[in-house]
Design a protein around this motif. Structure first.
Motif, short mmCIF file in Angstrom:
data_model
loop_
_atom_site.label_atom_id
_atom_site.label_comp_id
_atom_site.label_asym_id
_atom_site.label_seq_id
_atom_site.Cartn_x
_atom_site.Cartn_y
_atom_site.Cartn_z
N ALA A 72 39.57 25.29 48.26
CA ALA A 72 39.13 27.04 48.35
C ALA A 72 40.64 27.49 48.24
CB ALA A 72 39.23 26.81 49.92
N LEU A 73 41.47 27.31 48.37
CA LEU A 73 42.80 28.04 47.91
C LEU A 73 42.44 28.35 46.15
CD1 LEU A 73 45.47 28.90 47.43
CD2 LEU A 73 46.18 27.21 47.23
N ASN A 74 42.18 27.46 45.25
CA ASN A 74 41.95 27.82 43.60
C ASN A 74 40.84 29.05 43.94
OD1 ASN A 74 43.39 25.38 43.29
ND2 ASN A 74 41.74 24.15 43.06
N ARG A 75 39.81 28.70 44.14
CA ARG A 75 38.88 30.24 44.71
C ARG A 75 39.04 31.11 45.15
NH1 ARG A 75 36.03 25.93 46.12
NH2 ARG A 75 35.37 26.49 48.36
N SER A 76 39.80 30.88 46.32
CA SER A 76 40.25 31.91 45.84
C SER A 76 41.26 33.28 45.42
CB SER A 76 41.02 32.73 47.37
OG SER A 76 42.37 31.40 47.35
N VAL A 77 42.15 32.10 44.87
CA VAL A 77 42.89 32.71 43.58
C VAL A 77 42.25 33.51 42.16
CG1 VAL A 77 44.62 32.55 42.17
CG2 VAL A 77 44.79 31.47 44.82
N GLU A 78 41.28 32.49 42.23
CA GLU A 78 40.29 32.84 41.45
C GLU A 78 39.20 34.48 41.28
OE1 GLU A 78 39.30 29.18 38.97
OE2 GLU A 78 38.05 29.25 40.23
N GLU A 79 39.62 34.08 42.41
CA GLU A 79 38.06 35.24 42.49
C GLU A 79 39.47 36.57 42.96
OE1 GLU A 79 35.24 37.32 44.81
OE2 GLU A 79 35.27 35.68 43.74
N ILE A 80 40.37 36.64 43.13
CA ILE A 80 41.21 38.17 42.92
C ILE A 80 41.27 38.77 41.80
CG2 ILE A 80 43.36 39.10 42.63
CD1 ILE A 80 44.78 36.40 44.01
N PHE A 81 41.12 37.70 40.80
CA PHE A 81 40.97 38.18 39.18
C PHE A 81 39.14 39.05 38.73
CE2 PHE A 81 44.59 36.24 39.62
CZ PHE A 81 45.65 36.93 39.45
N ARG A 82 38.45 38.74 39.74
CA ARG A 82 36.97 38.88 39.02
C ARG A 82 36.69 39.77 39.88
NH1 ARG A 82 35.73 33.21 39.67
NH2 ARG A 82 36.00 32.81 41.66
N ARG A 83 37.26 40.18 41.05
CA ARG A 83 37.17 41.68 41.78
C ARG A 83 37.97 42.42 41.66
NH1 ARG A 83 38.82 38.41 46.63
NH2 ARG A 83 40.32 40.13 47.02
N HIS A 84 39.23 42.49 40.72
CA HIS A 84 40.11 43.34 40.51
C HIS A 84 40.49 42.98 39.01
CE1 HIS A 84 40.39 44.98 44.47
NE2 HIS A 84 40.54 43.30 44.95
N PRO A 85 39.26 43.34 37.76
CA PRO A 85 39.86 43.44 36.08
C PRO A 85 40.58 43.99 36.01
CG PRO A 85 37.68 44.17 37.07
CD PRO A 85 38.03 44.25 38.22
N ILE A 86 40.68 45.16 36.70
CA ILE A 86 41.41 45.86 36.15
C ILE A 86 43.24 46.78 37.27
CG2 ILE A 86 41.58 48.29 35.74
CD1 ILE A 86 40.45 47.10 34.07
N LEU A 87 44.75 46.79 36.49
CA LEU A 87 45.05 46.83 36.61
C LEU A 87 45.54 48.35 36.61
CD1 LEU A 87 46.67 43.52 36.98
CD2 LEU A 87 46.09 43.94 38.99
N GLN A 88 46.99 48.98 37.37
CA GLN A 88 47.66 50.01 37.03
C GLN A 88 48.16 49.12 35.29
OE1 GLN A 88 50.78 50.97 39.53
NE2 GLN A 88 52.01 51.82 37.86
N GLU A 89 48.39 50.28 34.77
CA GLU A 89 49.50 50.55 33.04
C GLU A 89 50.33 49.49 32.84
OE1 GLU A 89 49.07 54.51 30.84
OE2 GLU A 89 46.66 54.83 31.19
N LEU A 90 50.66 48.95 32.46
CA LEU A 90 52.26 48.91 31.65
C LEU A 90 52.91 49.42 31.93
CD1 LEU A 90 51.34 45.97 29.58
CD2 LEU A 90 51.29 45.47 31.80
N PRO A 91 54.18 49.31 31.50
CA PRO A 91 55.67 50.72 31.70
C PRO A 91 55.23 50.88 30.47
CG PRO A 91 56.01 48.47 33.32
CD PRO A 91 55.12 47.96 32.65
#
Length: 113
Positions: A72-91
């Motif tokens: 459940a912990l492994n899946r919870s971490v993997e899910e973050i990046f499935r739901r949010h594939p775009i972050l703020q631009e790098l500096p």
């Protein structure tokens, strides 16, 4: 066992004052987006991720380098990046094509009364 108040996300990566605000942003977003499992039979479980981010903020990969042994912990971490594939631009000070950031998701449990 319930999730304790000491649940945390740890980040290491290329240093430098210019990256501080980006790491703060990233850590805040990961904490906001992480849906921690409600229970665990482990006293402490940790998932280590190698996060690769393109200059435009696209998540190129999120490789689990160390799985926790708690599915459940492994899946919870993997899910973050499935739901949010775009972050703020790098500096703008970052000169590479991508930034690789090691992130540790640590779930500490406490005994229920």
């Amino acid at each position: 066992k319930n999730t304790g108040t000491s649940t945390k996300i740890e980040m290491l990566g290329p240093g430098g004052r210019a990256y501080g605000p980006y790491y703060s942003y990233l850590q805040a977003k990961l904490k906001e987006w992480w849906r921690k499992p409600a229970t665990s039979s482990e006293k402490e479980a940790q998932v280590d991720v190698e996060l690769s981010i393109a200059r435009d903020g696209t998540v190129l990969s999120a490789v689990l380098k160390r799985r926790s042994g708690v599915d459940a912990l492994n899946r919870s971490v993997e899910e973050i990046f499935r739901r949010h594939p775009i972050l703020q631009e790098l500096p703008p000070e970052f000169e590479g094509a991508k930034m690789v950031v090691p992130v540790s998701f640590v779930l500490e449990s406490s005994e229920s009364p």
